[in-house]
Scaffold this motif. Structure first.
Motif, PDB file in Angstrom:
ATOM      1  N   VAL A  84       0.882  -1.190   0.000  1.00  0.00           N
ATOM      2  CA  VAL A  84       0.000   0.000   0.000  1.00  0.00           C
ATOM      3  C   VAL A  84       0.907   1.225   0.000  1.00  0.00           C
ATOM      4  CG1 VAL A  84      -1.899   1.195   1.175  1.00  0.00           C
ATOM      5  CG2 VAL A  84      -1.756  -1.292   1.293  1.00  0.00           C
ATOM      6  N   GLU A  85       1.334   1.637  -1.194  1.00  0.00           N
ATOM      7  CA  GLU A  85       2.357   2.678  -1.314  1.00  0.00           C
ATOM      8  C   GLU A  85       1.889   4.040  -0.781  1.00  0.00           C
ATOM      9  OE1 GLU A  85       5.342   1.960  -2.042  1.00  0.00           O
ATOM     10  OE2 GLU A  85       5.592   0.753  -3.860  1.00  0.00           O
ATOM     11  N   GLY A  86       0.580   4.308  -0.866  1.00  0.00           N
ATOM     12  CA  GLY A  86       0.071   5.638  -0.505  1.00  0.00           C
ATOM     13  C   GLY A  86       0.254   5.997   0.961  1.00  0.00           C
ATOM     14  N   VAL A  87       0.389   4.985   1.794  1.00  0.00           N
ATOM     15  CA  VAL A  87       0.512   5.218   3.231  1.00  0.00           C
ATOM     16  C   VAL A  87       1.815   5.943   3.557  1.00  0.00           C
ATOM     17  CG1 VAL A  87       0.863   3.970   5.388  1.00  0.00           C
ATOM     18  CG2 VAL A  87      -1.013   3.349   3.894  1.00  0.00           C
ATOM     19  N   ARG A  88       2.916   5.475   2.950  1.00  0.00           N
ATOM     20  CA  ARG A  88       4.199   6.145   3.199  1.00  0.00           C
ATOM     21  C   ARG A  88       4.304   7.448   2.413  1.00  0.00           C
ATOM     22  NH1 ARG A  88       8.780   7.069   2.922  1.00  0.00           N
ATOM     23  NH2 ARG A  88       8.814   6.564   0.711  1.00  0.00           N
ATOM     24  N   THR A  89       3.706   7.434   1.233  1.00  0.00           N
ATOM     25  CA  THR A  89       3.727   8.666   0.430  1.00  0.00           C
ATOM     26  C   THR A  89       3.037   9.802   1.182  1.00  0.00           C
ATOM     27  OG1 THR A  89       3.860   7.502  -1.672  1.00  0.00           O
ATOM     28  CG2 THR A  89       2.901   9.709  -1.740  1.00  0.00           C
ATOM     29  N   ALA A  90       1.948   9.492   1.877  1.00  0.00           N
ATOM     30  CA  ALA A  90       1.240  10.539   2.643  1.00  0.00           C
ATOM     31  C   ALA A  90       2.182  11.167   3.667  1.00  0.00           C
ATOM     32  CB  ALA A  90       0.020   9.935   3.332  1.00  0.00           C
TER      33      ALA A  90
END
Ligand SMILES: NC(=O)c1ccc[n+]([C@@H]2O[C@H](COP(=O)([O-])OP(=O)(O)OC[C@H]3O[C@@H](n4cnc5c(N)ncnc54)[C@H](O)[C@@H]3O)[C@@H](O)[C@H]2O)c1
Ligand SMILES: O=P(O)(O)OC[C@H](O)CO
Length: 329
Positions: A277-283
């Motif tokens: 779930v890449e968006g979690v770290r991107t956030a």
């Protein structure tokens, strides 16, 4: 031309099959023995694509020395593994290769974009081409019509990769705004988590349209501040990828957000998630950079607070609705 696809997960497997369909010499490399044996012995990757029979010529291995013969190496591992893989591959190479990056996000410590990470980690490199856009592996593996973009500073190599992957179900465009494109496909994942959260909470289509539109505004604001071109965000690596990830049942970012919304808390997600779930770290990265540089990112800030500060999703949604009233643009 010989290709190696690194990463026997969902995207690596789907892209390796595209190359098989295009009669390109390709081998899939994976570190996970079960995934590799599943492909090599049974022509399937049942963890990601249950019931799907893969191209009979698709071969897989756990032996990384196969990269020695490659002209093109496609990286399909999560962002967190890109630097490590590049360094390992580089020690094995004797000639320069084109690296095709497909990971969407930033380096976990330096916050660099993926093409920057690859350039810093490799010496045997002719160029980096990012193959990115609205593309769920679950649909590409079934040969459903899809469009993506080959983005590079090197036009000749972008054309080479465009031709290598294009066929009657995958149409590859070309782009040269590396900054705008890589930022677009990274940020859309964090917005997609927010989209899932709002659906999980129980909001409907009006809310989703609002989130996608205002999310795009944040992507443009951030991307332009970092040196990207505004018009790039109107294309496949901007609005295109944002739409598919915010609305598709296949999106792991959306699914993660949905769980968080249903539980009105991120705790369940942190305890149970095993997916990419890449968006979690991107956030987190984008929140920190935006704070430092004074870029207004209200949706990203709220999704950051839900993920990392225990804020309740319903409270975040209300916070966004009751901010100071503004002009639209
Ligand atoms: N799945 C898609 O539809 C899709 C589409 C476009 C882009 N992407 C991007 O592609 C990247 C890869 O995602 P995915 O969907 O294939 O993930 P995935 O979870 O389906 O598979 C990841 C693969 O990487 C391997 N891996 C994990 N850590 C590794 C490490 N340290 N070293 C080597 N291998 C490692 C895993 O064993 C697995 O085979 C992500 O950045 C994602 O955003 C995915
Ligand atoms: O499953 P997701 O949310 O990682 O999305 C996959 C692709 O990036 C969609 O373009």
């Amino acid at each position: 031309m010989k290709c190696v696809v690194i990463g026997s997960g969902s995207w690596g497997t789907a892209l390796a099959q595209v190359l098989c369909d295009n009669k390109v010499h390709v081998t899939l490399w994976g570190k996970n023995k079960n995934e590799v044996e599943d492909v090599e012995l049974h022509h399937q990757n049942s963890r990601f694509f249950p019931g799907v029979v893969l191209h009979p010529n698709l071969h897989a291995t756990t032996d990384l020395t196969i990269v020695k013969d490659a002209d093109v190496i496609v990286l399909s591992v999560p962002t967190i593994a890109v630097e490590e893989m590049c360094r390992k591959i580089d020690t094995l190479l004797e000639k320069s290769v084109i690296i095709v990056n497909t990971a969407k996000g930033f380096h976990p410590e330096t916050n660099e974009r993926m093409s920057e990470v690859i350039r810093h980690a490799m010496t045997h490199l002719s160029s980096v081409v990012s193959l990115i856009g609205p593309s769920h592996a679950e649909e590409v593996v079934l040969r459903m019509l899809t469009t993506i973009c080959a983005v590079s500073q090197n036009k000749e190599d972008a054309i080479c990769i465009q031709k290598l992957f294009s066929n009657d179900y995958l149409r590859v465009y070309r782009g040269h705004d590396e900054i705008g494109s890589e930022i677009g496909v990274a940020l859309k994942n964090a917005i997609a988590v927010a989209s899932g959260v709002l659906s999980g909470v129980g909001y409907g289509d009006n809310t989703k349209a609002a989130l996608i539109t205002r999310g795009l505004t944040e992507m443009i604001r951030y991307g332009v501040a970092m040196g990207g071109k505004q018009e790039t965000f109107m294309g496949l690596t901007g609005i295109g990828d944002l739409i598919v990830t915010c609305t598709s049942k296949h999106s792991r970012n959306f699914q993660a957000g949905y769980e968080i919304g249903i539980h009105n808390s991120a705790d369940y997600f942190w305890k149970n998630n095993k997916k990419t779930v890449e968006g979690v770290r991107t956030a987190k990265v984008v929140h920190e950079v935006a704070q430092k540089r004074g870029i207004e990112m209200p949706i990203i800030n709220e999704i950051y607070k839900v993920l990392y500060e225990g804020k309740k999703p319903k409270d975040s949604a209300q916070e966004l609705m009751l901010r100071d009233l503004k002009e639209e643009m």
